[in-house]
Write a protein that holds these residues in place. Structure first.
Motif, mmCIF file in Angstrom:
data_model
loop_
_atom_site.group_PDB
_atom_site.id
_atom_site.type_symbol
_atom_site.label_atom_id
_atom_site.label_comp_id
_atom_site.label_asym_id
_atom_site.label_seq_id
_atom_site.Cartn_x
_atom_site.Cartn_y
_atom_site.Cartn_z
ATOM 1 N N ALA A 76 27.979 40.410 46.075
ATOM 2 C CA ALA A 76 26.871 39.714 45.394
ATOM 3 C C ALA A 76 26.828 40.130 43.913
ATOM 4 C CB ALA A 76 25.553 40.044 46.078
ATOM 5 N N GLN A 77 27.051 41.416 43.672
ATOM 6 C CA GLN A 77 27.087 41.895 42.277
ATOM 7 C C GLN A 77 28.231 41.232 41.518
ATOM 8 O OE1 GLN A 77 27.303 46.146 42.210
ATOM 9 N NE2 GLN A 77 25.081 46.354 42.154
ATOM 10 N N GLU A 78 29.364 41.123 42.184
ATOM 11 C CA GLU A 78 30.538 40.505 41.540
ATOM 12 C C GLU A 78 30.246 39.038 41.201
ATOM 13 O OE1 GLU A 78 33.118 42.287 40.501
ATOM 14 O OE2 GLU A 78 33.848 40.421 39.612
ATOM 15 N N VAL A 79 29.491 38.376 42.074
ATOM 16 C CA VAL A 79 29.110 36.977 41.787
ATOM 17 C C VAL A 79 28.287 36.938 40.498
ATOM 18 C CG1 VAL A 79 27.752 34.998 42.578
ATOM 19 C CG2 VAL A 79 29.161 36.243 44.201
ATOM 20 N N PHE A 80 27.310 37.839 40.391
ATOM 21 C CA PHE A 80 26.462 37.859 39.183
ATOM 22 C C PHE A 80 27.294 38.167 37.930
ATOM 23 C CE2 PHE A 80 22.858 38.644 42.209
ATOM 24 C CZ PHE A 80 22.174 37.487 41.902
ATOM 25 N N LEU A 81 28.240 39.079 38.080
ATOM 26 C CA LEU A 81 29.071 39.410 36.913
ATOM 27 C C LEU A 81 29.938 38.219 36.499
ATOM 28 C CD1 LEU A 81 30.184 43.087 37.645
ATOM 29 C CD2 LEU A 81 28.299 42.289 36.250
ATOM 30 N N ARG A 82 30.403 37.492 37.495
ATOM 31 C CA ARG A 82 31.202 36.288 37.164
ATOM 32 C C ARG A 82 30.337 35.240 36.481
ATOM 33 N NH1 ARG A 82 36.132 34.993 41.213
ATOM 34 N NH2 ARG A 82 36.940 37.096 41.194
ATOM 35 N N VAL A 83 29.105 35.124 36.952
ATOM 36 C CA VAL A 83 28.169 34.186 36.315
ATOM 37 C C VAL A 83 28.010 34.576 34.847
ATOM 38 C CG1 VAL A 83 25.717 33.538 36.200
ATOM 39 C CG2 VAL A 83 26.906 33.525 38.384
#
Lengths: 216, 164
Positions: free
Chosen positions: A61-68
């Motif tokens: 989930a953190q990686e998703v936010f970082l990609r965003v």
């Protein structure tokens, strides 16, 4: 233009989440934090249902936010913001599941959320029954349902989670997963059939057997 | 009484779509009719619906309390990296700007020099004007253009002394 024929400006005006993402794109201080606060629960839950592990779910989930954050300058509001976000989540989760298949890891039961044991929220799962037997039955049921979900292939699982827990319709799931609506329909049908086969002994657990079934 | 035929893949897909509210119009009406007339389809629908409801028993996982904080912490190196990249880009632009300015000023200098300082005629141009140069002294003695045209008149010297 979106699938519904709306222009990006109309979409942005209507969807507060798009407006928030546009603020992130403009490097508005605090907008990204707001976005994380708004979506963390849904993303962590989505990832947890997909990978079945709390730690990994949080990392993903953190990686998703970082990609965003990394792709914020390229963001163009073409459809609902959540669809864009779940597309990123879908890609990441599928990659994680595929690489896990290549190097299998031991997954912990859902309740073992970390070194400190189950989290408060996990302990707050509604307990409809009472007494240790009932609780044990419920725990077993939860475990069997989790296993049934894990028994689905990754695409079926993703479609089920998006449909069941995120209330996405077939067209939205198709957009997130890069499939046709017809393919999603078939994917969900097979997934539900597989779930039914895996959970057949629990469907009428309360003793109420399908009268219709007995009419066969 | 014979066993009812199991649902085909297409029929099951339509049934699931109907349960999900994805079937509309004629297809939805046809499915409703099938459900009211066929007990086997009704039983199938009931089983699929109950299976779907079982998923509600799964706990809704919550993020840890420090999730936002940890996510923003991971943003730190990303921001620093972006800033570095922006700085590198700015430096590159600055360098390119200098190179462009040098090239422009060199060109302006060259063009200005050519414009201000008249160039010595080349050998080819001298050869082209050889006849004029050879008769320069004679031409200098001609004061007006009319006189020069009058010299060219054929009845004055005949055809031999044409000035052209």
């Amino acid at each position: 233009m979106s699938a519904t024929g709306e222009s990006s400006t109309q979409l942005a005006l209507r969807d507060p989440e798009i407006r928030l993402m546009l603020r992130v794109r403009e490097d508005d201080a605090g907008a990204f934090e707001e976005l994380v606060e708004l979506y963390q629960q849904r993303l962590v839950a989505l990832m947890h249902h997909l990978v079945g592990n709390a730690e990994e779910a949080e990392d993903l989930a953190q990686e998703v936010f970082l990609r965003v954050y990394r792709s914020r300058k390229k963001y163009r509001p073409r459809s609902k913001f959540s669809t864009w976000l779940f597309t990123i989540a879908n890609n990441l989760a599928l990659n994680a599941l595929r690489s896990r298949q290549r190097k299998p890891t031991l997954s912990l039961p859902a309740q073992d959320s970390g070194p400190l044991g189950p989290r408060p929220a996990e302990q707050l799962v509604p307990d409809r029954g009472s007494g240790p037997m009932r609780r044990l039955e419920r725990q077993e049921l939860t475990e069997r349902i989790r296993q049934a979900l894990e028994g689905l292939n990754e695409r079926q699982r993703m479609a089920v989670v998006l449909n069941k827990f995120e209330d996405l319709n077939y067209a939205e799931i198709a957009e997130v997963m890069g499939l046709t609506t017809k393919a999603v329909k078939s994917l969900l049908s097979r997934a539900r059939e597989n779930l039914r086969a895996a959970l057949s002994s629990y469907i009428y657990m309360d003793g109420e057997h399908a009268r219709e079934g007995s009419e066969r | 009484m014979s066993e009812p035929a199991p649902l085909s893949d297409q029929e099951r897909a339509d049934l699931v779509a109907y349960l999900d509210g994805e079937l509309t119009g004629e297809a939805a009406r046809a499915m409703e009719a099938k459900l009211s007339l066929d007990p086997a389809t009704r039983a199938e629908a009931d089983a699929l619906r109950r299976t779907w409801e079982l998923l509600d028993f799964l706990p809704q996982p919550q993020p840890s309390l420090r999730f936002t904080h940890r996510t923003l912490e991971r943003l730190g190196p990303l921001r620093a990296d972006e800033q570095q990249r922006r700085q590198r880009w700015r430096m590159r632009c600055f360098g390119l700007g200098w190179v462009a300015a040098l090239l422009v000023s060199a060109w302006v200098g060259y063009a200005g020099y050519n414009w201000l300082v008249p160039r010595e005629p080349g050998e080819r141009e001298l050869l082209q004007d050889l006849r004029i140069l050879e008769n320069k002294r004679l031409y200098e003695r001609i004061e007006t253009l009319d006189f020069w045209r009058a010299l060219d008149a054929p009845d004055l010297f005949g055809d031999e002394t044409s000035t052209s």
